[in-house]
Design a protein around this motif. Structure first.
Motif, PDB file in Angstrom:
ATOM      1  N   ASN A  31      38.361  44.145  28.465  1.00 30.99           N
ATOM      2  CA  ASN A  31      37.364  43.897  29.590  1.00 30.99           C
ATOM      3  C   ASN A  31      36.747  42.564  29.384  1.00 30.99           C
ATOM      4  OD1 ASN A  31      37.915  46.497  30.364  1.00 30.99           O
ATOM      5  ND2 ASN A  31      36.037  47.491  29.878  1.00 30.99           N
ATOM      6  N   ASN A  54      36.948  45.418  34.444  1.00 32.77           N
ATOM      7  CA  ASN A  54      36.700  46.947  34.309  1.00 32.77           C
ATOM      8  C   ASN A  54      38.013  47.454  33.586  1.00 32.77           C
ATOM      9  OD1 ASN A  54      37.159  46.607  37.221  1.00 32.77           O
ATOM     10  ND2 ASN A  54      37.688  48.445  37.106  1.00 32.77           N
ATOM     11  N   ALA A  88      40.219  42.141  32.778  1.00 28.04           N
ATOM     12  CA  ALA A  88      39.621  42.401  33.956  1.00 28.04           C
ATOM     13  C   ALA A  88      38.159  42.929  33.900  1.00 28.04           C
ATOM     14  CB  ALA A  88      40.369  43.583  34.614  1.00 28.04           C
ATOM     15  N   GLY A  91      41.010  47.807  36.273  1.00 31.54           N
ATOM     16  CA  GLY A  91      40.918  46.627  37.104  1.00 31.54           C
ATOM     17  C   GLY A  91      42.288  46.086  37.222  1.00 31.54           C
TER      18      GLY A  91
END
Length: 204
Positions: free
Chosen positions: A169, A123, A121, A126
């Motif tokens: 990430n 972050n 994701a 996320g």
């Protein structure tokens, strides 16, 4: 020990999950598996992709990688899935293929196969965990043997400690992540071999 057949299946827009899949492929082959690297078909409109340079370039980069097929799903003894999260769920491109598998799972052709998954994701919070947990419910419908990494190696703690499957990430797949993915892939191969051996013994 039976040589397991592993399908490493991924979807990516910008390349992170492609990198994860390649690492999983290498680790699975090194662990003794026969591996097919496959990608989920891109279903987004062409004009949308053409408007984003990184997405367009990544799609062009993957043209030599075959798209996942029903034949691949039946062939494999185990699956390593890698795809980004979309609002806490698997992307539509993944679901579009999964939704075609009714004729296979209804005949039991996906049952007793092992599976594990990773995600990414933009972050850290996320939606990675919900994506993996939600996806695993699909595998339960198939009768799969889910192989999460748990906390079975120090590499998992270093990579963030997600027991459901490695999560990255976007754009930040580093050596720590590669070690965690390699462990998850090796664990899948080892457990797939055990399941396959048990099946052979029962059939004998």
């Amino acid at each position: 020990m039976t040589k397991p057949k592993i399908a490493v299946i991924f979807y990516t827009m910008t390349g992170t999950n492609h990198q994860v899949a390649e690492e999983a492929r290498k680790a699975a082959e090194a662990a003794g598996a026969e591996v097919r690297l496959r990608r989920f078909a891109e279903t987004a409109p062409k004009d949308v992709i053409e408007g984003q340079d990184q997405w367009k370039a990544q799609l062009e980069k993957m043209q030599d990688i075959p798209e996942i097929s029903h034949d691949d799903m039946v062939w494999a003894d185990g699956y390593f899935f890698s795809f980004p999260t979309r609002y806490g769920n698997a992307p539509g491109q993944v679901r579009a293929f999964i939704d075609t598998l009714g004729p296979l799972w209804q005949k039991g052709k996906l049952a007793d196969k092992t599976a594990t998954a990773t995600t990414s994701a933009m972050n850290t919070h996320g939606g990675q965990e919900s994506t993996l947990l939600g996806f695993y419910t699909t595998l339960m419908h198939w009768g799969s043997v889910i192989i999460p990494p748990g906390y079975t190696d120090d590499a998992l703690y270093a990579a963030g400690g997600n027991p459901y499957g490695y999560s990255a990430n976007a754009g930040e797949f580093d050596d720590t992540g590669r070690a965690a993915v390699a462990h998850q892939a090796r664990r899948l191969v080892q457990m797939t071999a055990r399941v396959a051996e048990e099946a052979v013994h029962k059939a004998a």
